[in-house]
Design a protein around this motif. Structure first.
Motif, short mmCIF file in Angstrom:
data_model
loop_
_atom_site.label_atom_id
_atom_site.label_comp_id
_atom_site.label_asym_id
_atom_site.label_seq_id
_atom_site.Cartn_x
_atom_site.Cartn_y
_atom_site.Cartn_z
N ILE A 149 -3.91 -7.05 2.05
CA ILE A 149 -2.80 -7.66 1.32
C ILE A 149 -2.05 -8.58 2.27
CG2 ILE A 149 -0.59 -7.20 0.16
CD1 ILE A 149 -1.79 -4.51 -0.76
N PRO A 150 -1.90 -9.86 1.95
CA PRO A 150 -1.34 -10.80 2.91
C PRO A 150 0.13 -10.59 3.26
CG PRO A 150 -1.76 -11.88 0.81
CD PRO A 150 -2.38 -10.53 0.73
N ASN A 151 0.90 -9.93 2.38
CA ASN A 151 2.30 -9.66 2.66
C ASN A 151 2.43 -8.28 3.30
OD1 ASN A 151 5.03 -8.42 1.91
ND2 ASN A 151 5.36 -10.59 1.46
N GLN A 152 2.96 -8.23 4.53
CA GLN A 152 3.01 -6.97 5.25
C GLN A 152 3.90 -5.94 4.57
OE1 GLN A 152 4.66 -7.09 9.23
NE2 GLN A 152 3.46 -5.32 9.87
N VAL A 153 5.05 -6.37 4.09
CA VAL A 153 5.97 -5.44 3.43
C VAL A 153 5.31 -4.81 2.21
CG1 VAL A 153 8.16 -5.23 2.20
CG2 VAL A 153 8.02 -6.63 4.27
N GLU A 154 4.63 -5.64 1.43
CA GLU A 154 3.93 -5.14 0.25
C GLU A 154 2.80 -4.20 0.65
OE1 GLU A 154 1.19 -6.77 -3.49
OE2 GLU A 154 2.27 -8.19 -2.20
N SER A 155 2.05 -4.56 1.69
CA SER A 155 0.95 -3.74 2.14
C SER A 155 1.44 -2.35 2.55
CB SER A 155 0.23 -4.41 3.32
OG SER A 155 -0.80 -3.59 3.83
N LEU A 156 2.50 -2.28 3.33
CA LEU A 156 3.03 -1.00 3.78
C LEU A 156 3.60 -0.20 2.62
CD1 LEU A 156 4.76 -2.07 7.12
CD2 LEU A 156 2.52 -1.02 6.80
N ALA A 157 4.20 -0.88 1.65
CA ALA A 157 4.72 -0.18 0.48
C ALA A 157 3.60 0.45 -0.33
CB ALA A 157 5.51 -1.17 -0.39
N VAL A 158 2.48 -0.24 -0.46
CA VAL A 158 1.33 0.32 -1.18
C VAL A 158 0.81 1.54 -0.44
CG1 VAL A 158 -1.06 -0.13 -1.88
CG2 VAL A 158 0.69 -1.87 -2.24
N ARG A 159 0.78 1.50 0.88
CA ARG A 159 0.32 2.66 1.65
C ARG A 159 1.23 3.87 1.39
NH1 ARG A 159 -3.92 1.92 4.55
NH2 ARG A 159 -4.44 -0.11 5.46
N ARG A 160 2.52 3.63 1.36
CA ARG A 160 3.45 4.74 1.12
C ARG A 160 3.23 5.32 -0.27
NH1 ARG A 160 7.02 1.27 3.97
NH2 ARG A 160 7.86 0.45 2.00
N ARG A 161 3.04 4.47 -1.26
CA ARG A 161 2.82 4.95 -2.62
C ARG A 161 1.55 5.78 -2.73
NH1 ARG A 161 4.53 -0.33 -4.25
NH2 ARG A 161 2.38 -0.92 -4.77
N HIS A 162 0.56 5.45 -1.90
CA HIS A 162 -0.69 6.19 -1.92
C HIS A 162 -0.68 7.36 -0.93
CE1 HIS A 162 -2.13 2.66 -4.11
NE2 HIS A 162 -3.18 3.35 -4.46
N GLY A 163 0.41 7.58 -0.25
CA GLY A 163 0.52 8.69 0.70
C GLY A 163 -0.35 8.53 1.92
N ILE A 164 -0.59 7.27 2.33
CA ILE A 164 -1.43 6.99 3.50
C ILE A 164 -0.53 6.76 4.70
CG2 ILE A 164 -3.18 5.46 4.47
CD1 ILE A 164 -3.99 4.78 1.58
N ASP A 165 -0.78 7.50 5.77
CA ASP A 165 0.13 7.46 6.92
C ASP A 165 -0.07 6.25 7.83
OD1 ASP A 165 1.35 9.82 6.19
OD2 ASP A 165 -0.05 11.07 7.32
N ASN A 166 -1.30 5.75 7.98
CA ASN A 166 -1.50 4.67 8.96
C ASN A 166 -0.84 3.37 8.48
OD1 ASN A 166 -3.46 2.59 7.87
ND2 ASN A 166 -4.69 4.42 7.53
N ILE A 167 -0.61 2.48 9.42
CA ILE A 167 0.09 1.23 9.12
C ILE A 167 -0.81 0.01 9.37
CG2 ILE A 167 2.39 2.17 9.50
CD1 ILE A 167 2.33 0.92 12.30
N ASP A 168 -2.11 0.19 9.26
CA ASP A 168 -3.04 -0.93 9.45
C ASP A 168 -2.66 -2.09 8.54
OD1 ASP A 168 -4.37 0.65 11.18
OD2 ASP A 168 -6.22 0.81 10.02
N TRP A 169 -2.63 -3.29 9.11
CA TRP A 169 -2.38 -4.49 8.31
C TRP A 169 -3.01 -5.68 9.00
CZ3 TRP A 169 1.28 -8.68 9.29
CH2 TRP A 169 1.32 -9.62 8.25
#
Length: 266
Positions: free
Chosen positions: A143-163
């Protein structure tokens, strides 16, 4: 995806480089520079805390970032920092300003990265580029937007912050539209990165012609899933670091030898 993290804006860059072998960017950059002692002019687009820039073994280092995370007044001799966007930098830099190596690690969008690559190639006629973040770790990382990418990870309960963003599309554009270039993509021992250099030809250096805005926009419809459904595409020229570095060095040797031969012609 940065291989270092530091948000101390008050720190200055180290006076003496002390490369960490675990920093994959400086390890790869310095390996190529070591093969060509005359390659001393280095440009880095996207600096963050400056950990890569301060440990590159080149006497003349230029860094470009609108918001560097270090004290830009406290830098070693031979280091020059431009706290501007890459577009502004390339608009103002003289065409005669040439570099031997350019590390492209700015915005993680394919549109801006492609622009940076084209601009960098104009100032690096006989050298090499290294593009960071070329293979996302998953669809969320793409996902090209970092804020959006990290938000999606949180919604999916994924701990890593790969972007990584969608930088991978730049390699697809190169494969489809730039036969004048060669490249190889490192897929192991750290973040995936692609080396890019001009192809050596008998007719000398071919002009780099950017594709149209319409062509660039057409790649917005290309998805991570479509691109990597069967693994890393062969168009990326994927290989391990131990094999990639000799290929880069050999390609640069041919390019620089061909250029010297053309200059010697009566």
């Amino acid at each position: 995806m940065s291989d270092t993290a530091d948000t101390s804006a008050n720190r200055g860059l180290a006076t003496t480089p002390n490369p960490d072998p675990n920093n994959w960017s400086t390890r790869r950059i310095n390996a190529v520079l070591a093969a060509f002692p005359a390659m001393q002019h280095y440009l880095e687009i996207g600096l963050e805390a400056g950990r890569t820039l301060e440990n590159v073994l080149a006497s003349h280092r230029v860094g470009v970032d609108p918001n560097p995370l270090f004290d830009i007044e406290n830098v070693p001799h031979g280091v020059h920092i431009h706290a501007v966007t890459s577009d502004d930098y390339f608009t103002g830099v003289p065409r005669r300003e040439l570099f031997d190596f350019v590390f492209v690690d700015g915005l993680h969008t394919y549109q801006q990265t492609y622009t940076d690559v084209i601009n960098a190639l104009r100032h690096c006629p006989n050298g090499v580029l290294l593009i960071d973040d070329v293979i996302p770790s998953d669809w969320i990382s793409a996902i090209p937007n970092q804020v959006e990418s990290l938000a999606v990870r949180r919604r999916h309960g994924i701990d890593n912050i790969d972007w990584h963003g969608d930088v991978f599309k730049v390699i697809l554009i190169l494969a489809d539209h730039h036969p004048e270039l060669d490249w190889v993509t490192i897929t192991d021992r750290g973040n995936p990165q692609t080396f890019v250099w001009r192809r050596a030809t008998r007719r000398g250096r071919r002009r780099i012609r950017p594709v149209s805005a319409e062509t660039i926009d057409s790649y917005s419809r290309v998805s991570y899933s479509d691109t990597f459904a069967a693994g890393v595409p062969s168009t990326f020229q994927p290989c391990e670091e131990v094999d990639a570095l000799p290929r880069v060095i050999d390609g640069l040797t041919q390019l620089r030898s061909r250029r010297r031969g053309l200059l010697r012609r009566p």
